[in-house]
Enzyme design. Structure first.
Site, PDB file in Angstrom:
ATOM      1  N   LEU A  69       0.840  -1.197   0.000  1.00 18.33           N
ATOM      2  CA  LEU A  69       0.000   0.000   0.000  1.00 18.33           C
ATOM      3  C   LEU A  69       0.876   1.249   0.000  1.00 18.33           C
ATOM      4  O   LEU A  69       2.078   1.170   0.256  1.00 18.33           O
ATOM      5  CB  LEU A  69      -0.904  -0.050   1.242  1.00 18.33           C
ATOM      6  CG  LEU A  69      -1.909  -1.219   1.207  1.00 18.33           C
ATOM      7  CD1 LEU A  69      -2.553  -1.435   2.571  1.00 18.33           C
ATOM      8  CD2 LEU A  69      -2.966  -0.970   0.146  1.00 18.33           C
ATOM      9  N   PRO A  70       0.279   2.416  -0.295  1.00 14.69           N
ATOM     10  CA  PRO A  70       1.122   3.620  -0.417  1.00 14.69           C
ATOM     11  C   PRO A  70       1.952   3.931   0.826  1.00 14.69           C
ATOM     12  O   PRO A  70       3.149   4.177   0.720  1.00 14.69           O
ATOM     13  CB  PRO A  70       0.098   4.724  -0.710  1.00 14.69           C
ATOM     14  CG  PRO A  70      -1.063   4.012  -1.337  1.00 14.69           C
ATOM     15  CD  PRO A  70      -1.122   2.657  -0.680  1.00 14.69           C
ATOM     16  N   LYS A 177      14.897   0.791   4.159  1.00 15.22           N
ATOM     17  CA  LYS A 177      14.308   1.224   2.881  1.00 15.22           C
ATOM     18  C   LYS A 177      14.248   2.759   2.797  1.00 15.22           C
ATOM     19  O   LYS A 177      14.582   3.355   1.776  1.00 15.22           O
ATOM     20  CB  LYS A 177      12.907   0.618   2.749  1.00 15.22           C
ATOM     21  CG  LYS A 177      12.084   1.155   1.601  1.00 15.22           C
ATOM     22  CD  LYS A 177      12.655   0.799   0.253  1.00 15.22           C
ATOM     23  CE  LYS A 177      11.830   1.419  -0.864  1.00 15.22           C
ATOM     24  NZ  LYS A 177      12.479   1.243  -2.170  1.00 15.22           N
ATOM     25  N   LYS A 246       7.252  10.970  -0.061  1.00 15.08           N
ATOM     26  CA  LYS A 246       6.895  10.322   1.204  1.00 15.08           C
ATOM     27  C   LYS A 246       8.119   9.639   1.829  1.00 15.08           C
ATOM     28  O   LYS A 246       8.397   9.782   3.014  1.00 15.08           O
ATOM     29  CB  LYS A 246       5.784   9.306   0.921  1.00 15.08           C
ATOM     30  CG  LYS A 246       5.336   8.432   2.061  1.00 15.08           C
ATOM     31  CD  LYS A 246       5.801   6.994   1.991  1.00 15.08           C
ATOM     32  CE  LYS A 246       5.569   6.291   0.691  1.00 15.08           C
ATOM     33  NZ  LYS A 246       5.987   4.908   0.643  1.00 15.08           N
TER      34      LYS A 246
HETATM   35  P1  NAD Z   1       0.344   2.331  -6.277  1.00 15.97           P
HETATM   36  O1  NAD Z   1      -0.215   3.643  -5.886  1.00 15.97           O
HETATM   37  O2  NAD Z   1       0.541   2.007  -7.710  1.00 15.97           O
HETATM   38  O3  NAD Z   1      -0.546   1.155  -5.629  1.00 15.97           O
HETATM   39  C1  NAD Z   1      -1.133   1.225  -4.361  1.00 15.97           C
HETATM   40  C2  NAD Z   1      -2.442   0.441  -4.405  1.00 15.97           C
HETATM   41  O4  NAD Z   1      -3.005   0.441  -3.098  1.00 15.97           O
HETATM   42  C3  NAD Z   1      -3.493   1.021  -5.350  1.00 15.97           C
HETATM   43  O5  NAD Z   1      -3.986   0.004  -6.198  1.00 15.97           O
HETATM   44  C4  NAD Z   1      -4.568   1.570  -4.411  1.00 15.97           C
HETATM   45  O6  NAD Z   1      -5.879   1.498  -4.958  1.00 15.97           O
HETATM   46  C5  NAD Z   1      -4.407   0.642  -3.232  1.00 15.97           C
HETATM   47  N1  NAD Z   1      -4.899   1.192  -1.966  1.00 15.97           N
HETATM   48  C6  NAD Z   1      -4.691   2.436  -1.476  1.00 15.97           C
HETATM   49  N2  NAD Z   1      -5.270   2.560  -0.259  1.00 15.97           N
HETATM   50  C7  NAD Z   1      -5.836   1.364   0.014  1.00 15.97           C
HETATM   51  C8  NAD Z   1      -6.577   0.854   1.101  1.00 15.97           C
HETATM   52  N3  NAD Z   1      -6.824   1.601   2.192  1.00 15.97           N
HETATM   53  N4  NAD Z   1      -7.016  -0.422   1.051  1.00 15.97           N
HETATM   54  C9  NAD Z   1      -6.767  -1.198  -0.031  1.00 15.97           C
HETATM   55  N5  NAD Z   1      -6.079  -0.772  -1.103  1.00 15.97           N
HETATM   56  C10 NAD Z   1      -5.625   0.495  -1.085  1.00 15.97           C
HETATM   57  O7  NAD Z   1       1.738   2.199  -5.474  1.00 15.97           O
HETATM   58  P2  NAD Z   1       3.021   1.286  -5.844  1.00 15.97           P
HETATM   59  O8  NAD Z   1       3.899   2.028  -6.777  1.00 15.97           O
HETATM   60  O9  NAD Z   1       2.565  -0.084  -6.159  1.00 15.97           O
HETATM   61  O10 NAD Z   1       3.765   1.301  -4.426  1.00 15.97           O
HETATM   62  C11 NAD Z   1       3.306   0.550  -3.312  1.00 15.97           C
HETATM   63  C12 NAD Z   1       4.339   0.673  -2.194  1.00 15.97           C
HETATM   64  O11 NAD Z   1       5.610   0.187  -2.672  1.00 15.97           O
HETATM   65  C13 NAD Z   1       4.585   2.128  -1.733  1.00 15.97           C
HETATM   66  O12 NAD Z   1       4.815   2.149  -0.354  1.00 15.97           O
HETATM   67  C14 NAD Z   1       5.841   2.535  -2.507  1.00 15.97           C
HETATM   68  O13 NAD Z   1       6.545   3.559  -1.850  1.00 15.97           O
HETATM   69  C15 NAD Z   1       6.597   1.213  -2.554  1.00 15.97           C
HETATM   70  N6  NAD Z   1       7.534   1.037  -3.685  1.00 15.97           N
HETATM   71  C16 NAD Z   1       7.184   1.419  -4.960  1.00 15.97           C
HETATM   72  C17 NAD Z   1       8.090   1.220  -6.000  1.00 15.97           C
HETATM   73  C18 NAD Z   1       7.757   1.624  -7.429  1.00 15.97           C
HETATM   74  O14 NAD Z   1       8.699   1.641  -8.269  1.00 15.97           O
HETATM   75  N7  NAD Z   1       6.518   1.925  -7.772  1.00 15.97           N
HETATM   76  C19 NAD Z   1       9.343   0.616  -5.757  1.00 15.97           C
HETATM   77  C20 NAD Z   1       9.625   0.202  -4.464  1.00 15.97           C
HETATM   78  C21 NAD Z   1       8.722   0.413  -3.424  1.00 15.97           C
END
Ligand code: NAD
Length: 302
Positions: A69-70, A177, A246
């Site tokens: 999740l975010p 991280k 963030k």
């Molecule tokens: P994203 O925004 O693409 O996906 C997050 C998902 O969570 C969305 O589908 C959203 O609908 C869902 N969501 C939000 N609130 C929710 C809730 N209360 N209940 C259920 N679902 C909910 O984000 P992402 O890029 O997949 O990143 C996810 C995590 O991984 C973050 O913490 C980010 O910092 C980390 N991350 C991302 C990357 C990247 O390259 N994108 C790399 C490493 C780590």
């Protein structure tokens, strides 16, 4: 050895989809849940998995739950506070929650205590490598938690990542991280600034990156981001500005929370927050370079 067969996967976003897909491919029964029900349903259709909009049902069926999740706020909401009952109240005693989001380490420790009171184990296992390495199952995973809980979930994690590091007790994965992403945020900001200054002086930005990449200024940003996403105008890493801002904030806050000053961390947090507010949190994080360049070129008022 692990008795985990059924995995509830919460958060089918940019990273969650390819990570959950690797679990389904490895033979785990995956139950997908997302606030945006269409995302979970789309994932289930594409990967012979099951989607649900009922966290109670997911909790009763799952041996382990993965959150992607975010922020830690959504993780705590899902586990402790959703309208149809907190997920934690539906999980079997002995079940394991693995938070793979990039969350705040202090909040993770508090969540661990809440879950332990219900005999639920929490492991923090954030990842690095972005969408491409999520797809090919080669993420770096930084794992914090009780050694026995870690041993239980490692087989599962090894289906999503190739480099698994046990970095300490609960919260240490999230701290690791945040500090890694602080460095990534810093080298990107510095590389973007170097290119902007060089360009104004008359250097060719593409040549600058070629030089930097065989010199001591090279970094992940210079090798993988500036040419490919900024100079090309692609801006398509799949990692949003809001999420990197963030992470920079988590790293700076962590220093404060443990009584340290972190001047570089504060500057970097403020620069990314400024870019997020100006450009938009849902935009690709590499767009920050354009914002900073425009700001730097703007004649100062007065
Ligand atoms: P994203 O925004 O693409 O996906 C997050 C998902 O969570 C969305 O589908 C959203 O609908 C869902 N969501 C939000 N609130 C929710 C809730 N209360 N209940 C259920 N679902 C909910 O984000 P992402 O890029 O997949 O990143 C996810 C995590 O991984 C973050 O913490 C980010 O910092 C980390 N991350 C991302 C990357 C990247 O390259 N994108 C790399 C490493 C780590």
């Amino acid at each position: 050895m692990s008795s985990i067969r059924t995995v509830g996967f919460i958060g089918l976003g940019n990273m969650g989809v390819p990570m959950a897909a690797n679990l389904a491919k490895a033979g785990y029964e995956v139950i997908a849940f997302d606030l945006d029900a269409g995302r979970a349903q789309g994932f289930a259709l594409d990967h012979s998995a099951r989607a649900t909009d009922d966290l109670a049902e997911l909790g009763k069926s799952a041996d382990a739950v993965i959150t992607m999740l975010p922020t830690g706020r959504e993780v705590r909401e899902v586990l402790l506070k959703t309208q149809n009952g907190a997920l934690a109240t539906h999980l079997k005693p002995g079940a394991c929650v693995i938070d793979m989001s990039s969350a705040d380490p202090v909040g993770t420790r508090a969540l661990g205590q809440d879950l332990a009171a219900r005999q639920i184990m929490l492991v923090d296992a954030p990842v690095s490598g972005g969408v491409p390495r999520a797809r090919d199952g080669s993420l770096a995973i930084m794992i914090g938690g009780d050694p026995q809980a870690i041993a239980t979930v490692k087989p599962l994690l090894s289906k999503m990542g190739q480099k698994l590091f046990e970095v300490g007790g609960l919260g240490c994965g999230h701290a690791m991280k945040a500090l890694n992403n602080f460095l990534a945020a810093t080298s990107f900001a510095a590389s973007a600034e170097a290119v902007a200054v060089g360009r104004k002086f008359g250097l060719d930005p593409a040549v600058m990156i070629d030089v930097i990449n065989v010199s001591t200024g090279r970094s992940f940003a210079s090798e993988n981001l500036i040419k490919q996403h900024v100079l090309s105008g692609a801006f398509g890493t799949g990692f949003t500005l809001g999420l990197l801002a963030k992470d920079a904030g988590i790293a700076a806050d962590l220093a404060n929370q443990i009584g340290m000053t972190a001047p570089v961390g504060q500057l970097i947090r403020d620069m990314w927050a400024d870019a997020r507010d100006a450009v938009g949190g849902d935009q690709d994080h590499t767009r920050a370079a354009t914002h900073w360049q425009q700001r730097a070129l703007r004649p100062t008022a007065e």
